[in-house]
Design a protein around this motif. Structure first.
Motif, mmCIF file in Angstrom:
data_model
loop_
_atom_site.group_PDB
_atom_site.id
_atom_site.type_symbol
_atom_site.label_atom_id
_atom_site.label_comp_id
_atom_site.label_asym_id
_atom_site.label_seq_id
_atom_site.Cartn_x
_atom_site.Cartn_y
_atom_site.Cartn_z
ATOM 1 N N LYS A 7 0.859 -1.195 0.000
ATOM 2 C CA LYS A 7 0.000 0.000 0.000
ATOM 3 C C LYS A 7 0.886 1.233 0.000
ATOM 4 N N LYS A 8 0.345 2.307 -0.597
ATOM 5 C CA LYS A 8 1.062 3.575 -0.541
ATOM 6 C C LYS A 8 1.059 4.045 0.903
ATOM 7 N N TYR A 12 -5.287 5.885 0.970
ATOM 8 C CA TYR A 12 -6.399 4.959 0.823
ATOM 9 C C TYR A 12 -6.604 4.689 -0.663
ATOM 10 N N LYS A 13 -7.280 3.590 -0.948
ATOM 11 C CA LYS A 13 -7.682 3.252 -2.313
ATOM 12 C C LYS A 13 -9.178 3.543 -2.445
ATOM 13 N N ASP A 15 -11.408 2.051 -4.179
ATOM 14 C CA ASP A 15 -12.200 0.815 -4.092
ATOM 15 C C ASP A 15 -12.418 0.391 -2.640
ATOM 16 N N ASP A 16 -11.394 0.561 -1.806
ATOM 17 C CA ASP A 16 -11.528 0.219 -0.383
ATOM 18 C C ASP A 16 -12.545 1.132 0.293
ATOM 19 N N LYS A 46 -7.975 7.593 -9.278
ATOM 20 C CA LYS A 46 -9.204 6.884 -9.632
ATOM 21 C C LYS A 46 -10.414 7.660 -9.128
ATOM 22 N N GLU A 57 -9.756 9.210 -5.550
ATOM 23 C CA GLU A 57 -8.469 8.854 -4.954
ATOM 24 C C GLU A 57 -7.390 9.678 -5.657
ATOM 25 N N GLU A 59 -3.086 10.971 -5.687
ATOM 26 C CA GLU A 59 -1.731 10.540 -5.340
ATOM 27 C C GLU A 59 -1.308 11.096 -3.987
#
Length: 155
Positions: A7-8, A12-13, A15-16, A46, A57, A59
Motif C-alpha cells: 500500500k502507498k 487509501y484506495k 475501491d476500499d 481513480k 483517490e 496521489e
C-alpha cells in the motif's frame, strides 16, 4: 495465501473506501468507474461514482485537500475526496468511516423526528397518503435532502 500489493504510505484506495461505505450501510448502489471523465485533474488516481457519493483517490493528500468544503458536503481525508450527494444528514458518519479506515456499524442520523418518520414510512413501503403527509410536515429546509435520500427511485 497471495501476497498483498504494497500500500502507498498512509493513502487509501478508492475501491476500499467504496467497500467500507457500502459495508457501513451508507451506500447501497453500485460504483461506476468515472476516472476518464476527470482526466486532467491534478494527481487523480481513480474516481468512482455512486448514487450516494462520489469518491476520488489522489496521489497526494494535498490534491484531495483542495476540494474539502464541508458547506458543500465535500470532504477530504488523507488522499481521498468524497462528495456526498444523498444522505447529507449522515455526513458525520461518512467522515467517521473515512477517518477510521474501515467499515463501521453506524446509527443513522436524521435531521429531525419528522425526517425519521418519512424514512421509516418509505422503508416499510407504507401507503401513499401517510408518506405524503409525513413529507408535508417536514421543515422546509429538510424537504430536498429527504426527497433525494429517502424517496427518489424508491418503490
Amino acid at each position: 495465501m497471495k501476497a498483498e500489493e504494497p500500500k502507498k504510505a498512509d493513502g487509501y484506495k478508492a475501491d476500499d473506501v467504496f467497500t467500507w461505505l457500502k459495508d457501513s450501510g451508507l451506500v447501497v448502489s453500485e460504483a461506476e468507474d468515472v476516472t476518464a471523465k476527470y482526466e486532467g485533474s491534478e494527481g487523480l488516481v481513480k474516481a468512482l461514482k455512486t448514487d450516494e457519493v462520489d469518491i476520488m483517490e489522489f496521489e497526494k493528500d494535498d490534491n484531495a485537500a483542495k476540494y474539502h468544503n464541508p458547506d458543500m458536503n465535500s470532504y477530504a481525508v488523507k488522499n481521498i475526496y468524497i462528495l456526498i450527494k444523498k444522505g447529507q444528514d449522515n455526513g458525520e458518519n461518512f467522515l467517521k468511516v473515512l477517518e477510521s479506515g474501515k467499515a463501521l456499524t453506524l446509527q443513522t442520523s436524521y435531521a429531525s423526528k419528522e425526517q425519521k418518520k418519512v424514512a421509516d414510512l418509505m422503508e416499510s413501503a407504507a401507503d401513499f397518503l401517510p408518506v405524503v403527509e409525513g413529507y408535508s410536515a417536514l421543515p422546509k429546509d429538510q424537504k430536498s435532502s429527504t426527497w433525494d435520500t429517502y424517496m427518489v427511485k424508491k418503490s
